[in-house]
Design a protein around this motif. Structure first.
Motif, PDB file in Angstrom:
ATOM      1  N   LEU A 224      44.420  -0.614   3.777  1.00 18.95           N
ATOM      2  CA  LEU A 224      43.282  -0.679   4.700  1.00 18.95           C
ATOM      3  C   LEU A 224      42.385  -1.879   4.409  1.00 18.95           C
ATOM      4  O   LEU A 224      41.911  -2.551   5.330  1.00 18.95           O
ATOM      5  CB  LEU A 224      42.474   0.616   4.642  1.00 18.95           C
ATOM      6  N   VAL A 225      42.154  -2.162   3.128  1.00 16.95           N
ATOM      7  CA  VAL A 225      41.329  -3.325   2.776  1.00 16.95           C
ATOM      8  C   VAL A 225      42.015  -4.610   3.232  1.00 16.95           C
ATOM      9  O   VAL A 225      41.367  -5.520   3.760  1.00 16.95           O
ATOM     10  CB  VAL A 225      41.006  -3.347   1.263  1.00 16.95           C
ATOM     11  N   GLU A 226      43.315  -4.692   3.068  1.00 17.01           N
ATOM     12  CA  GLU A 226      44.064  -5.870   3.529  1.00 17.01           C
ATOM     13  C   GLU A 226      43.943  -6.025   5.052  1.00 17.01           C
ATOM     14  O   GLU A 226      43.740  -7.141   5.554  1.00 17.01           O
ATOM     15  CB  GLU A 226      45.526  -5.757   3.109  1.00 17.01           C
ATOM     16  N   LEU A 227      44.075  -4.938   5.794  1.00 14.84           N
ATOM     17  CA  LEU A 227      43.911  -4.990   7.248  1.00 14.84           C
ATOM     18  C   LEU A 227      42.479  -5.367   7.618  1.00 14.84           C
ATOM     19  O   LEU A 227      42.250  -6.126   8.563  1.00 14.84           O
ATOM     20  CB  LEU A 227      44.265  -3.638   7.874  1.00 14.84           C
ATOM     21  N   PHE A 228      41.528  -4.864   6.868  1.00 17.42           N
ATOM     22  CA  PHE A 228      40.119  -5.169   7.088  1.00 17.42           C
ATOM     23  C   PHE A 228      39.859  -6.656   6.831  1.00 17.42           C
ATOM     24  O   PHE A 228      39.115  -7.311   7.550  1.00 17.42           O
ATOM     25  CB  PHE A 228      39.288  -4.291   6.154  1.00 17.42           C
TER      26      PHE A 228
ATOM     27  N   GLY B 233      37.965  -0.640   8.712  1.00 21.08           N
ATOM     28  CA  GLY B 233      36.663  -0.409   8.091  1.00 21.08           C
ATOM     29  C   GLY B 233      36.171   1.005   8.309  1.00 21.08           C
ATOM     30  O   GLY B 233      35.637   1.648   7.402  1.00 21.08           O
ATOM     31  N   ASN B 234      36.359   1.518   9.514  1.00 23.04           N
ATOM     32  CA  ASN B 234      35.951   2.881   9.825  1.00 23.04           C
ATOM     33  C   ASN B 234      36.805   3.897   9.056  1.00 23.04           C
ATOM     34  O   ASN B 234      36.296   4.902   8.548  1.00 23.04           O
ATOM     35  CB  ASN B 234      36.034   3.117  11.334  1.00 23.04           C
ATOM     36  N   THR B 235      38.092   3.632   8.955  1.00 23.95           N
ATOM     37  CA  THR B 235      38.986   4.538   8.228  1.00 23.95           C
ATOM     38  C   THR B 235      38.646   4.563   6.739  1.00 23.95           C
ATOM     39  O   THR B 235      38.680   5.621   6.100  1.00 23.95           O
ATOM     40  CB  THR B 235      40.461   4.135   8.448  1.00 23.95           C
ATOM     41  N   LEU B 236      38.288   3.413   6.189  1.00 26.57           N
ATOM     42  CA  LEU B 236      37.832   3.394   4.796  1.00 26.57           C
ATOM     43  C   LEU B 236      36.573   4.251   4.634  1.00 26.57           C
ATOM     44  O   LEU B 236      36.355   4.852   3.588  1.00 26.57           O
ATOM     45  CB  LEU B 236      37.557   1.964   4.334  1.00 26.57           C
ATOM     46  N   GLY B 237      35.770   4.316   5.699  1.00 28.26           N
ATOM     47  CA  GLY B 237      34.590   5.176   5.681  1.00 28.26           C
ATOM     48  C   GLY B 237      34.966   6.639   5.581  1.00 28.26           C
ATOM     49  O   GLY B 237      34.330   7.411   4.857  1.00 28.26           O
ATOM     50  N   VAL B 238      36.001   7.017   6.304  1.00 25.09           N
ATOM     51  CA  VAL B 238      36.482   8.404   6.239  1.00 25.09           C
ATOM     52  C   VAL B 238      36.963   8.707   4.821  1.00 25.09           C
ATOM     53  O   VAL B 238      36.663   9.762   4.260  1.00 25.09           O
ATOM     54  CB  VAL B 238      37.597   8.651   7.269  1.00 25.09           C
ATOM     55  N   VAL B 239      37.690   7.762   4.235  1.00 22.76           N
ATOM     56  CA  VAL B 239      38.182   7.947   2.860  1.00 22.76           C
ATOM     57  C   VAL B 239      37.003   8.030   1.893  1.00 22.76           C
ATOM     58  O   VAL B 239      36.939   8.915   1.040  1.00 22.76           O
ATOM     59  CB  VAL B 239      39.137   6.799   2.470  1.00 22.76           C
TER      60      VAL B 239
END
Length: 105
Positions: free
Chosen positions: A22-26, A38-44
């Motif tokens: 996710l960080v790489e995609l971000f 970024g939003n998915t990292l928020g869920v995590v």
């Protein structure tokens, strides 16, 4: 899903390396991909035990950059995430440093 099932599944995804993906995609995705990652990292990160791995993967500067950008949706995602990440006090100094740089510009 029951909450505990969801938490277990999230733990499995984290163990499989979803945070670094996710960080790489971000970091390298187009604008829409950055927002979703970024939003998915928020869920995590909403699960406090995953705040540290998210920050160690380099998410703070990416959220600072998103906050500084022109996209309103991106700013909203960044604001929420900064509030989540600052929950871990060790991140507060890093976040403040990035915010100072943004405001200095």
């Amino acid at each position: 899903f029951h909450f505990l099932e969801l938490r277990d599944k999230l733990g499995t995804f984290v163990e499989l390396g979803v945070i670094s993906v996710l960080v790489e995609l971000f970091r390298n995705g187009d604008n829409a991909t950055k927002l979703v990652a970024g939003n998915t990292l928020g869920v995590v990160s909403a699960h406090v035990e995953y705040i540290r791995p998210v920050t160690e993967a380099g998410a703070i500067p990416l959220y600072a950059k998103l906050l500084h950008g022109p996209d309103t949706s991106g700013k909203e995602v960044a604001e929420v995430m900064i509030c989540i990440l600052v929950f871990a006090e060790v991140n507060a100094v890093k976040i403040i440093g990035h915010l100072v740089r943004i405001f200095a510009e």
